[in-house]
Scaffold this active site. Structure first.
Site, mmCIF file in Angstrom:
data_model
loop_
_atom_site.group_PDB
_atom_site.id
_atom_site.type_symbol
_atom_site.label_atom_id
_atom_site.label_comp_id
_atom_site.label_asym_id
_atom_site.label_seq_id
_atom_site.Cartn_x
_atom_site.Cartn_y
_atom_site.Cartn_z
ATOM 1 N N ASP A 128 -5.591 -28.656 8.319
ATOM 2 C CA ASP A 128 -6.427 -28.913 9.500
ATOM 3 C C ASP A 128 -7.740 -28.130 9.445
ATOM 4 O O ASP A 128 -7.759 -26.933 9.152
ATOM 5 C CB ASP A 128 -5.626 -28.500 10.751
ATOM 6 C CG ASP A 128 -6.215 -29.075 12.023
ATOM 7 O OD1 ASP A 128 -7.432 -29.312 12.086
ATOM 8 O OD2 ASP A 128 -5.431 -29.281 12.974
ATOM 9 N N THR A 166 -8.376 -33.006 16.257
ATOM 10 C CA THR A 166 -7.230 -33.099 15.360
ATOM 11 C C THR A 166 -6.416 -34.373 15.577
ATOM 12 O O THR A 166 -6.095 -35.087 14.621
ATOM 13 C CB THR A 166 -6.337 -31.860 15.561
ATOM 14 O OG1 THR A 166 -7.074 -30.712 15.168
ATOM 15 C CG2 THR A 166 -5.059 -31.958 14.760
ATOM 16 N N TYR A 224 6.605 -30.392 16.350
ATOM 17 C CA TYR A 224 5.694 -29.296 16.050
ATOM 18 C C TYR A 224 6.326 -27.941 16.349
ATOM 19 O O TYR A 224 6.899 -27.715 17.412
ATOM 20 C CB TYR A 224 4.393 -29.439 16.851
ATOM 21 C CG TYR A 224 3.394 -28.397 16.434
ATOM 22 C CD1 TYR A 224 2.798 -28.476 15.181
ATOM 23 C CD2 TYR A 224 3.088 -27.321 17.252
ATOM 24 C CE1 TYR A 224 1.909 -27.512 14.756
ATOM 25 C CE2 TYR A 224 2.192 -26.347 16.831
ATOM 26 C CZ TYR A 224 1.616 -26.454 15.581
ATOM 27 O OH TYR A 224 0.741 -25.487 15.150
ATOM 28 N N ASP A 241 -7.853 -24.396 10.348
ATOM 29 C CA ASP A 241 -8.381 -24.704 11.679
ATOM 30 C C ASP A 241 -8.153 -23.559 12.668
ATOM 31 O O ASP A 241 -9.073 -23.150 13.390
ATOM 32 C CB ASP A 241 -7.704 -25.976 12.192
ATOM 33 C CG ASP A 241 -8.233 -26.406 13.539
ATOM 34 O OD1 ASP A 241 -9.317 -27.017 13.575
ATOM 35 O OD2 ASP A 241 -7.575 -26.136 14.565
ATOM 36 N N HIS A 256 -11.091 -21.408 14.551
ATOM 37 C CA HIS A 256 -11.296 -21.300 15.998
ATOM 38 C C HIS A 256 -11.321 -19.853 16.459
ATOM 39 O O HIS A 256 -12.129 -19.460 17.295
ATOM 40 C CB HIS A 256 -10.168 -22.020 16.738
ATOM 41 C CG HIS A 256 -10.283 -23.505 16.698
ATOM 42 N ND1 HIS A 256 -11.405 -24.162 17.104
ATOM 43 C CD2 HIS A 256 -9.411 -24.452 16.306
ATOM 44 C CE1 HIS A 256 -11.223 -25.466 16.966
ATOM 45 N NE2 HIS A 256 -10.029 -25.663 16.479
ATOM 46 N N ASP A 269 -9.009 -33.172 8.487
ATOM 47 C CA ASP A 269 -9.346 -34.085 9.582
ATOM 48 C C ASP A 269 -10.775 -33.933 10.077
ATOM 49 O O ASP A 269 -11.347 -34.873 10.610
ATOM 50 C CB ASP A 269 -8.361 -33.910 10.745
ATOM 51 C CG ASP A 269 -8.236 -32.463 11.200
ATOM 52 O OD1 ASP A 269 -8.704 -31.556 10.478
ATOM 53 O OD2 ASP A 269 -7.658 -32.238 12.273
ATOM 54 N N HIS A 270 -11.368 -32.785 9.937
ATOM 55 C CA HIS A 270 -12.726 -32.553 10.419
ATOM 56 C C HIS A 270 -13.188 -31.207 9.906
ATOM 57 O O HIS A 270 -12.391 -30.401 9.445
ATOM 58 C CB HIS A 270 -12.795 -32.571 11.948
ATOM 59 C CG HIS A 270 -11.832 -31.608 12.587
ATOM 60 N ND1 HIS A 270 -12.043 -30.243 12.592
ATOM 61 C CD2 HIS A 270 -10.638 -31.807 13.177
ATOM 62 C CE1 HIS A 270 -11.008 -29.654 13.191
ATOM 63 N NE2 HIS A 270 -10.133 -30.581 13.546
HETATM 64 ZN ZN LIG Z 1 -8.074 -30.500 13.395
#
Ligand SMILES: [Zn+2]
Length: 434
Positions: A65, A101, A182, A219, A223, A267-268
């Site tokens: 991610d 996400t 998850y 990810d 953050h 994803d990004h």
């Molecule tokens: Zn993501």
């Protein structure tokens, strides 16, 4: 294979602790020669490993991610480079709008833009059912049912499938054969061990032909610390790279290496935000005038009364924020034709953060663990390991969203052209074979 290359490869056969040290050190010194050497290495290994159970190669799709494309240039990543040296590195993919996400992971397994698959954000409101969606309350199939993910398509074709924590894979009545809800406490090694067992199968159950594996880094650290924090990102990207080393080691240990199609993707990307670059909605609009559905870098609002007057205030609110009414959202974003797109959306410029009020950046641990207080940029990397090593041709992805690259093997071509919102194109040659 030269002696140096042989020792590099053999380091993957040694116990894990030895492997990590040896690979990193050797590759840093050896990288230019390694690029050529490992093409041969994989072919030879594939020829030797005849023990895999599948006549057709299974596909393992792995997502790290929030892996920003330039991490590959900024940080060593020796194992990832080793992996793509034997396959294809896609220079750049364009994620779907919005850069979150859940929308992007669902696009990766459906081939659809967000407006077509219906997972439009991390926080959604459905005006028909009056239900609210968040990533902690996401298991109602109503949200996901506009599209069919690969694990269901493959199930319909008679294959077993699996997913570990891929968004949407634990939704009621829409699960693959094997899955885990998850759980951030489950290590990458544990997730991977289950995936390889499921791919291998046993006497009672055939192996899965499609498996999707999700990992929440880099990810999460991006953050928490910001993608420009070199110290923090060096640490987490070393861990990510070690996990890729572990993935290669595990595939080799289980005999799957050379008998499996592997796509490593993300994803990004992510952009650095700052408390000096905040856009405060309260500066422009009284909070009683609207309901906020989602926030930053794309905010979604429902005006309480007059949409036009609310829009007028927001459109003049800040030079680094663009307001759109639903009908004016640009075609290129593919983010208009769905009932869950709210009457007004606000898009912050890269590096800017939309908040309701105050002078602080929203903190990740105060929001949720997969939301996006730092806003991502529209690029990410994808790596595909080829089963056949001839005719490699790394190239940029074309417009739209797909897991990309022709020629991952003779039996799977990953070009998912999205020429209109309704086109859905799967890796047909893989799915059609039984
Ligand atoms: Zn993501």
């Amino acid at each position: 294979m030269s002696e140096n290359e042989k020792s590099l490869w053999e380091s993957y056969s040694s116990p894990l602790g030895d492997r990590k040290v040896s690979v990193c050190r050797t590759i840093n010194r050896m990288f230019p020669r390694m690029l050529l050497g490992f093409l041969w290495g994989v072919s030879a290994l594939a020829a030797k490993n005849d023990s895999a159970q599948h006549s057709q190669p299974p596909l393992l799709l792995v997502s790290f991610d929030g892996f920003r494309a330039d991490y590959l240039q900024r940080f060593p990543m020796p194992n990832l480079k080793l992996l793509y040296s034997q396959g294809v590195l896609v220079d750049q993919l364009t994620n779907v709008f919005i850069t979150k996400t859940f929308p992007n992971h669902y696009s990766l397994v459906t081939g659809l833009y967000a407006e077509s698959h219906g997972i439009l954000a991390s926080s959604m409101y459905d005006p028909i059912s009056h239900k609210h969606f968040s990533i902690r309350n996401d298991s109602d199939p109503m949200w996901w049912s506009a599209a069919q993910p690969l694990w269901l398509t493959a199930l319909d074709s008679g294959y077993k499938t699996a997913a570990v924590m891929w968004p949407g894979s634990d939704v009621t009545n829409r699960t693959p054969t094997h899955y885990f809800p998850y759980n951030s406490d489950m290590t990458f090694q544990q997730r991977l061990g289950n995936v390889t067992n499921w791919i291998l199968g046993d006497e009672k159950e055939p192996g899965v032909m499609f498996a999707a594996l999700y990992w929440e880094e880099p990810d999460r650290s991006g953050h928490l610390f910001g993608p420009e924090n070199t110290t923090a990102m060096t640490k987490v990207l070393k861990e990510v790279d070690d996990n890729i080393g572990l993935l290669m080691y595990e595939l080799k240990r289980t005999g799957l290496w050379g008998h499996i199609n592997l796509i490593v993707t993300s994803d990004h990307g992510m952009a650095q935000c700052s408390a000096d670059r905040l856009i405060r909605l309260d500066d422009c609009l009284h909070p009683d005038n609207y309901t906020l559905v989602d926030l930053t870098p794309v905010a979604a609002l429902i005006p309480k009364e007059d949409t036009e007057s609310v829009f007028s205030l927001l459109s003049k609110c800040h030079p680094h924020m663009t307001a759109y009414t639903k009908k004016s959202i640009p075609d290129r974003l593919h983010y208009r034709n769905h009932v869950r797109v709210q009457p007004i959306i606000l898009i912050a410029d890269e590096g800017w953060t939309i908040v309701k009020r105050g002078n602080k950046l929203p903190r990740l641990d105060m929001i949720d663990d997969r939301m996006t207080p730092l806003d991502p940029v529209e690029e990410f990397m994808s790596v595909c390991q080829q089963r056949e090593t001839s005719a490699l041709s790394p190239r940029p992805a074309s417009h739209g969203v797909r897991v990309v690259e022709k020629g991952c093997s003779k039996s799977c071509a990953f070009i998912w052209p999205v020429t209109s919102q309704e086109v859905r194109s799967y890796p047909v040659s893989w799915l059609c074979r039984k």
